[in-house]
Design a protein around this motif. Structure first.
Motif, PDB file in Angstrom:
ATOM      1  N   GLY A  49      22.742  40.835  51.811  1.00 14.01           N
ATOM      2  CA  GLY A  49      23.321  42.041  51.432  1.00 14.01           C
ATOM      3  C   GLY A  49      24.742  42.343  52.043  1.00 14.01           C
ATOM      4  O   GLY A  49      25.589  42.954  51.183  1.00 14.01           O
ATOM      5  N   ASP A  50      25.132  41.417  52.963  1.00 14.40           N
ATOM      6  CA  ASP A  50      26.555  41.593  53.401  1.00 14.40           C
ATOM      7  C   ASP A  50      27.634  40.435  52.801  1.00 14.40           C
ATOM      8  O   ASP A  50      28.440  40.363  53.220  1.00 14.40           O
ATOM      9  N   TRP A  51      27.272  40.191  51.698  1.00 17.42           N
ATOM     10  CA  TRP A  51      28.087  39.138  50.813  1.00 17.42           C
ATOM     11  C   TRP A  51      29.451  39.657  50.568  1.00 17.42           C
ATOM     12  O   TRP A  51      29.540  40.807  49.829  1.00 17.42           O
ATOM     13  N   ASP A  52      30.339  39.094  50.969  1.00 18.67           N
ATOM     14  CA  ASP A  52      31.733  39.791  50.752  1.00 18.67           C
ATOM     15  C   ASP A  52      32.782  38.478  50.645  1.00 18.67           C
ATOM     16  O   ASP A  52      33.291  38.142  51.586  1.00 18.67           O
ATOM     17  N   PRO A  53      32.755  38.143  49.334  1.00 16.08           N
ATOM     18  CA  PRO A  53      33.625  37.057  49.230  1.00 16.08           C
ATOM     19  C   PRO A  53      35.226  37.318  49.300  1.00 16.08           C
ATOM     20  O   PRO A  53      35.481  38.552  48.939  1.00 16.08           O
ATOM     21  N   ASP A  54      35.840  36.457  49.191  1.00 11.05           N
ATOM     22  CA  ASP A  54      37.740  36.696  49.301  1.00 11.05           C
ATOM     23  C   ASP A  54      37.909  36.598  47.941  1.00 11.05           C
ATOM     24  O   ASP A  54      37.667  35.599  47.310  1.00 11.05           O
ATOM     25  N   LEU A  55      38.392  37.562  47.339  1.00 10.61           N
ATOM     26  CA  LEU A  55      38.552  38.012  46.011  1.00 10.61           C
ATOM     27  C   LEU A  55      40.209  37.966  45.546  1.00 10.61           C
ATOM     28  O   LEU A  55      40.833  38.470  46.475  1.00 10.61           O
ATOM     29  N   SER A  56      40.401  37.524  44.589  1.00  9.88           N
ATOM     30  CA  SER A  56      41.531  37.596  44.068  1.00  9.88           C
ATOM     31  C   SER A  56      41.627  38.308  42.298  1.00  9.88           C
ATOM     32  O   SER A  56      40.796  37.995  41.676  1.00  9.88           O
ATOM     33  N   VAL A  57      42.639  38.904  42.200  1.00  4.70           N
ATOM     34  CA  VAL A  57      42.569  39.625  40.836  1.00  4.70           C
ATOM     35  C   VAL A  57      42.752  38.491  39.757  1.00  4.70           C
ATOM     36  O   VAL A  57      43.950  37.712  39.849  1.00  4.70           O
ATOM     37  N   ILE A  58      42.369  38.373  38.719  1.00  2.87           N
ATOM     38  CA  ILE A  58      42.379  37.307  37.693  1.00  2.87           C
ATOM     39  C   ILE A  58      43.591  37.824  36.777  1.00  2.87           C
ATOM     40  O   ILE A  58      44.399  36.909  36.482  1.00  2.87           O
ATOM     41  N   ASP A  59      43.549  39.019  36.049  1.00  6.29           N
ATOM     42  CA  ASP A  59      44.409  39.411  35.394  1.00  6.29           C
ATOM     43  C   ASP A  59      44.797  40.974  35.730  1.00  6.29           C
ATOM     44  O   ASP A  59      43.984  41.637  35.651  1.00  6.29           O
ATOM     45  N   PRO A  60      46.015  41.373  36.069  1.00  8.08           N
ATOM     46  CA  PRO A  60      46.108  42.950  36.420  1.00  8.08           C
ATOM     47  C   PRO A  60      45.991  43.709  35.418  1.00  8.08           C
ATOM     48  O   PRO A  60      45.711  44.912  35.690  1.00  8.08           O
ATOM     49  N   ILE A  61      45.953  43.337  34.083  1.00  7.43           N
ATOM     50  CA  ILE A  61      45.465  44.407  33.180  1.00  7.43           C
ATOM     51  C   ILE A  61      43.979  44.676  33.197  1.00  7.43           C
ATOM     52  O   ILE A  61      43.742  46.008  33.015  1.00  7.43           O
ATOM     53  N   THR A  62      43.300  43.829  33.219  1.00  7.72           N
ATOM     54  CA  THR A  62      41.910  44.262  33.231  1.00  7.72           C
ATOM     55  C   THR A  62      41.410  44.293  34.540  1.00  7.72           C
ATOM     56  O   THR A  62      40.392  45.297  34.701  1.00  7.72           O
ATOM     57  N   GLY A  63      42.009  43.900  35.617  1.00  6.27           N
ATOM     58  CA  GLY A  63      41.635  44.132  37.155  1.00  6.27           C
ATOM     59  C   GLY A  63      40.525  43.369  37.453  1.00  6.27           C
ATOM     60  O   GLY A  63      39.978  43.452  38.596  1.00  6.27           O
ATOM     61  N   GLU A  64      39.998  42.504  36.599  1.00 11.06           N
ATOM     62  CA  GLU A  64      38.869  41.751  37.189  1.00 11.06           C
ATOM     63  C   GLU A  64      39.014  40.862  37.989  1.00 11.06           C
ATOM     64  O   GLU A  64      40.155  40.195  38.064  1.00 11.06           O
ATOM     65  N   LYS A  65      38.040  40.520  38.905  1.00 15.84           N
ATOM     66  CA  LYS A  65      38.528  39.674  40.094  1.00 15.84           C
ATOM     67  C   LYS A  65      37.603  38.314  40.021  1.00 15.84           C
ATOM     68  O   LYS A  65      36.374  38.491  39.544  1.00 15.84           O
ATOM     69  N   PHE A  66      37.909  37.393  41.057  1.00 15.05           N
ATOM     70  CA  PHE A  66      37.246  36.094  41.118  1.00 15.05           C
ATOM     71  C   PHE A  66      37.074  35.726  42.605  1.00 15.05           C
ATOM     72  O   PHE A  66      38.353  36.016  43.170  1.00 15.05           O
ATOM     73  N   ASP A  67      36.476  34.680  42.908  1.00 22.00           N
ATOM     74  CA  ASP A  67      36.540  34.077  44.229  1.00 22.00           C
ATOM     75  C   ASP A  67      38.120  33.448  44.357  1.00 22.00           C
ATOM     76  O   ASP A  67      38.481  32.584  43.402  1.00 22.00           O
ATOM     77  N   SER A  68      38.662  33.712  45.380  1.00 25.59           N
ATOM     78  CA  SER A  68      40.218  33.342  45.682  1.00 25.59           C
ATOM     79  C   SER A  68      40.054  31.616  45.486  1.00 25.59           C
ATOM     80  O   SER A  68      40.942  31.145  45.091  1.00 25.59           O
ATOM     81  N   ARG A  69      39.086  30.979  46.191  1.00 26.12           N
ATOM     82  CA  ARG A  69      39.050  29.499  46.238  1.00 26.12           C
ATOM     83  C   ARG A  69      38.823  28.798  44.926  1.00 26.12           C
ATOM     84  O   ARG A  69      39.392  27.620  44.526  1.00 26.12           O
ATOM     85  N   ALA A  70      38.568  29.554  43.912  1.00 30.40           N
ATOM     86  CA  ALA A  70      38.262  29.000  42.551  1.00 30.40           C
ATOM     87  C   ALA A  70      39.301  29.449  41.346  1.00 30.40           C
ATOM     88  O   ALA A  70      39.113  29.173  40.460  1.00 30.40           O
ATOM     89  N   LEU A  71      40.025  30.712  42.052  1.00 30.48           N
ATOM     90  CA  LEU A  71      40.665  31.295  40.945  1.00 30.48           C
ATOM     91  C   LEU A  71      41.710  30.254  40.004  1.00 30.48           C
ATOM     92  O   LEU A  71      41.840  30.564  38.878  1.00 30.48           O
ATOM     93  N   GLU A  72      42.277  29.532  40.806  1.00 35.39           N
ATOM     94  CA  GLU A  72      43.315  28.434  40.272  1.00 35.39           C
ATOM     95  C   GLU A  72      42.644  27.446  38.963  1.00 35.39           C
ATOM     96  O   GLU A  72      43.386  27.412  38.063  1.00 35.39           O
ATOM     97  N   TYR A  73      41.445  27.228  39.081  1.00 35.80           N
ATOM     98  CA  TYR A  73      40.901  26.565  38.205  1.00 35.80           C
ATOM     99  C   TYR A  73      40.421  27.154  36.911  1.00 35.80           C
ATOM    100  O   TYR A  73      40.575  26.985  35.792  1.00 35.80           O
ATOM    101  N   LEU A  74      40.016  28.675  37.085  1.00 33.85           N
ATOM    102  CA  LEU A  74      39.782  29.514  35.975  1.00 33.85           C
ATOM    103  C   LEU A  74      41.070  29.695  35.428  1.00 33.85           C
ATOM    104  O   LEU A  74      41.149  29.848  34.003  1.00 33.85           O
TER     105      LEU A  74
END
Ligand SMILES: [Zn+2]
Length: 262
Positions: A88-113
């Motif tokens: 219940g307390d899952w709280d990943p470190d996130l980064s914005v994928i694209d500022p236009i959509t505002g969708e977020k992804f795990d910061s550790r894997a964002l560069e791969y995406l």
């Protein structure tokens, strides 16, 4: 005359030539050995992979080596489904994928995406991440929306929840809550239905996602194991090594990943 000169020449110059010969030989042999040694050492130095068919990005960047190396190797293999919900307390470190959509992804894997999306765009494709990370609350809202729809169609509460779960995971059980899943569609066709499969974006992703550490998470022939209908748009980051194994062997994550111990 020529013969005499020749003979005299040989007898006078021979010892000197021998000395020169052995001096040169004495220098050449160590120099050759040193050259061979330097060449051999250069061969075993870690360096960039030879350029080939595979994209250079994931393999050639040392900082991106993750799968199977070190204690942090398992985070990307975490199984999330209806029987393996996130805490219940899952709280990943996130980064914005694209500022236009505002969708977020795990910061550790964002560069791969990003690398995968960039590669697609370089080929003239138009990928769009229409859904990345979801909070518990937003997942609950989406699930309830689907339950309501099923209730309106005449299903009982229990049946409606079962129907909803075929398309949307109950709160806590969605991979989107992990921050490691992305729904990627074609900008030309943003419908989350079977027509998505016919887009060039999905054709590219199905062929290349593993090169960037992603898998097609809910394959058509694995519905019974995943508990989720075929979703040609849903990709999950698992790391390059696991992704290549899973995609080449036609597995789903349930078959590959061990349940988390923590
Ligand atoms: Zn999805």
């Amino acid at each position: 005359m020529q013969s005499r000169k020749h003979t005299r020449g040989r007898t006078a110059a021979s010892p000197l030539r021998r000395i020169r010969f052995f001096t040169i030989l004495g220098l050449l042999i160590p120099l050759s050995l040193i050259s061979v040694l330097i060449w051999a050492m250069a061969q075993i130095q870690p360096g960039p992979s030879p350029s080939g068919a595979a994209p250079a990005f994931p393999r050639d960047t040392p900082s991106l080596i993750l799968a199977g190396e070190g204690q942090e190797a398992s985070w990307q293999l975490r199984l999330v489904n209806s029987t393996h919900p996130l805490p219940g307390d899952w709280d990943p470190d996130l980064s914005v994928i694209d500022p236009i959509t505002g969708e977020k992804f795990d910061s550790r894997a964002l560069e791969y995406l990003r690398a995968m999306l960039d590669a697609m765009e370089r080929e003239g494709l138009q990928p769009l991440v229409c859904s990345g990370y979801r909070s518990y609350e937003s997942q609950e809202a989406i699930f309830q929306q689907n339950v309501e729809t099923a209730l309106c169609q005449g299903y009982t509460q229990e049946e409606a929840e079962e129907q909803a779960a075929l398309w949307v995971m109950p709160p806590g059980c969605s991979e989107h809550q992990s921050g490691l899943a992305a729904d990627i569609v074609s900008a030309e066709n943003q419908n989350l239905d079977e027509t998505q499969e016919d887009t060039p974006e999905q054709a590219w992703l199905h062929a290349h996602c593993q090169e960037y550490g992603f898998i097609l998470r809910y394959p058509q022939d694995k519905t019974e194991l995943t508990g989720v209908n075929y979703e040609p748009w849903h990709y999950r980051y698992v790391g390059e090594e696991a992704a290549r194994d899973i995609m080449s062997q036609g597995l789903c994550l349930e078959e590959y990943a061990a349940p988390p111990t923590a």
